[in-house]
Design a protein around this motif. Structure first.
Motif, mmCIF file in Angstrom:
data_model
loop_
_atom_site.group_PDB
_atom_site.id
_atom_site.type_symbol
_atom_site.label_atom_id
_atom_site.label_comp_id
_atom_site.label_asym_id
_atom_site.label_seq_id
_atom_site.Cartn_x
_atom_site.Cartn_y
_atom_site.Cartn_z
ATOM 1 N N ALA A 104 -11.665 6.885 5.158
ATOM 2 C CA ALA A 104 -10.796 5.728 4.974
ATOM 3 C C ALA A 104 -10.317 5.196 6.315
ATOM 4 C CB ALA A 104 -9.591 6.096 4.116
ATOM 5 N N CYS A 105 -10.214 3.897 6.379
ATOM 6 C CA CYS A 105 -9.657 3.223 7.548
ATOM 7 C C CYS A 105 -8.138 3.273 7.440
ATOM 8 C CB CYS A 105 -10.144 1.778 7.580
ATOM 9 S SG CYS A 105 -9.404 0.796 8.897
ATOM 10 N N VAL A 106 -7.495 3.395 8.568
ATOM 11 C CA VAL A 106 -6.034 3.405 8.559
ATOM 12 C C VAL A 106 -5.499 2.139 7.891
ATOM 13 C CG1 VAL A 106 -5.718 2.429 10.865
ATOM 14 C CG2 VAL A 106 -3.993 3.938 9.928
ATOM 15 N N CYS A 107 -6.222 1.038 8.007
ATOM 16 C CA CYS A 107 -5.787 -0.208 7.372
ATOM 17 C C CYS A 107 -5.810 -0.106 5.850
ATOM 18 C CB CYS A 107 -6.643 -1.381 7.850
ATOM 19 S SG CYS A 107 -8.393 -1.215 7.459
ATOM 20 N N ASP A 108 -6.666 0.763 5.291
ATOM 21 C CA ASP A 108 -6.729 0.964 3.842
ATOM 22 C C ASP A 108 -5.590 1.836 3.330
ATOM 23 O OD1 ASP A 108 -9.157 -0.441 3.720
ATOM 24 O OD2 ASP A 108 -10.311 1.394 4.105
ATOM 25 N N LEU A 109 -4.983 2.606 4.206
ATOM 26 C CA LEU A 109 -3.959 3.555 3.796
ATOM 27 C C LEU A 109 -2.549 3.007 3.873
ATOM 28 C CD1 LEU A 109 -5.505 6.588 5.688
ATOM 29 C CD2 LEU A 109 -5.664 6.113 3.233
ATOM 30 N N ASN A 110 -2.345 2.000 4.698
ATOM 31 C CA ASN A 110 -1.000 1.458 4.914
ATOM 32 C C ASN A 110 -0.352 0.944 3.636
ATOM 33 O OD1 ASN A 110 -0.869 1.991 7.650
ATOM 34 N ND2 ASN A 110 -1.767 0.034 8.208
ATOM 35 N N GLU A 111 -1.116 0.273 2.795
ATOM 36 C CA GLU A 111 -0.528 -0.366 1.613
ATOM 37 C C GLU A 111 -0.077 0.636 0.549
ATOM 38 O OE1 GLU A 111 -4.533 -1.690 -0.740
ATOM 39 O OE2 GLU A 111 -4.005 -2.798 1.063
ATOM 40 N N ALA A 112 -0.476 1.888 0.662
ATOM 41 C CA ALA A 112 -0.084 2.897 -0.313
ATOM 42 C C ALA A 112 1.333 3.432 -0.058
ATOM 43 C CB ALA A 112 -1.074 4.054 -0.299
ATOM 44 N N PHE A 113 1.928 3.063 1.068
ATOM 45 C CA PHE A 113 3.234 3.590 1.458
ATOM 46 C C PHE A 113 4.181 2.465 1.835
ATOM 47 C CE2 PHE A 113 0.065 6.789 2.390
ATOM 48 C CZ PHE A 113 0.628 7.941 1.873
ATOM 49 N N ASP A 114 5.439 2.738 1.701
ATOM 50 C CA ASP A 114 6.474 1.815 2.167
ATOM 51 C C ASP A 114 6.935 2.304 3.544
ATOM 52 O OD1 ASP A 114 8.274 -0.279 2.188
ATOM 53 O OD2 ASP A 114 9.816 0.837 1.097
ATOM 54 N N LEU A 115 5.946 2.454 4.441
ATOM 55 C CA LEU A 115 6.199 2.931 5.794
ATOM 56 C C LEU A 115 5.486 2.021 6.779
ATOM 57 C CD1 LEU A 115 5.465 6.730 5.189
ATOM 58 C CD2 LEU A 115 7.725 5.695 5.471
ATOM 59 N N SER A 116 5.927 2.029 8.018
ATOM 60 C CA SER A 116 5.285 1.203 9.031
ATOM 61 C C SER A 116 3.926 1.794 9.411
ATOM 62 C CB SER A 116 6.175 1.089 10.269
ATOM 63 O OG SER A 116 6.258 2.341 10.916
ATOM 64 N N GLN A 117 3.067 0.963 9.944
ATOM 65 C CA GLN A 117 1.737 1.410 10.380
ATOM 66 C C GLN A 117 1.837 2.495 11.453
ATOM 67 O OE1 GLN A 117 -0.095 0.637 13.476
ATOM 68 N NE2 GLN A 117 -1.713 1.960 12.675
ATOM 69 N N PRO A 118 2.752 2.372 12.434
ATOM 70 C CA PRO A 118 2.868 3.455 13.417
ATOM 71 C C PRO A 118 3.276 4.797 12.790
ATOM 72 C CG PRO A 118 3.866 1.465 14.286
ATOM 73 C CD PRO A 118 3.551 1.203 12.835
#
Length: 117
Positions: free
Chosen positions: A59-73
């Motif tokens: 998985a790309c980090v860009c695919d994982l961001n939307e699963a959380f209410d957290l910032s990308q960093p």
């Protein structure tokens, strides 16, 4: 009627068999401990699960961001911890980083949990 209880010897039987055939060695504990520490965080445990469930196990980090209410960093930090613990491999492609589960590390955990160590 007797005032005394009958305290004759009773054969004791173990209620359960051991969970593992042999205890974990010190070396194995040292090897597995960092994996368990990395997985002790709910976000990291979920990230590992998301990567493992993703198409092709990557998985790309860009695919994982939307699963959380957290910032990308913050997501990237958790992925870095999983990578440093040896649970994830990573590869940079262009501007994105792709993560894949290290099956060998999961096999070590499975062996521990399954009792075959």
């Amino acid at each position: 009627m007797s005032k005394f209880l009958d305290l004759s010897p009773v054969e004791t039987v173990a209620c359960c068999s051991p969970l593992v055939s042999t205890p974990l060695s010190a070396e194995a504990a040292e090897q597995i401990s960092p994996l368990l520490k990395a997985l002790a965080d709910p976000v990291r445990l979920r990230l590992l699960s998301l990567v493992a469930a993703h198409a092709d196990g990557e998985a790309c980090v860009c695919d994982l961001n939307e699963a959380f209410d957290l910032s990308q960093p913050t997501i990237s930090h958790h992925l870095k911890v999983l990578h440093e613990a040896g649970l994830l491999d990573r590869a940079k492609r262009g501007t994105w980083v792709y993560y894949a589960v290290r099956r060998e590390a999961l096999a070590d955990l499975a062996a521990l949990l399954g009792g075959s160590r």
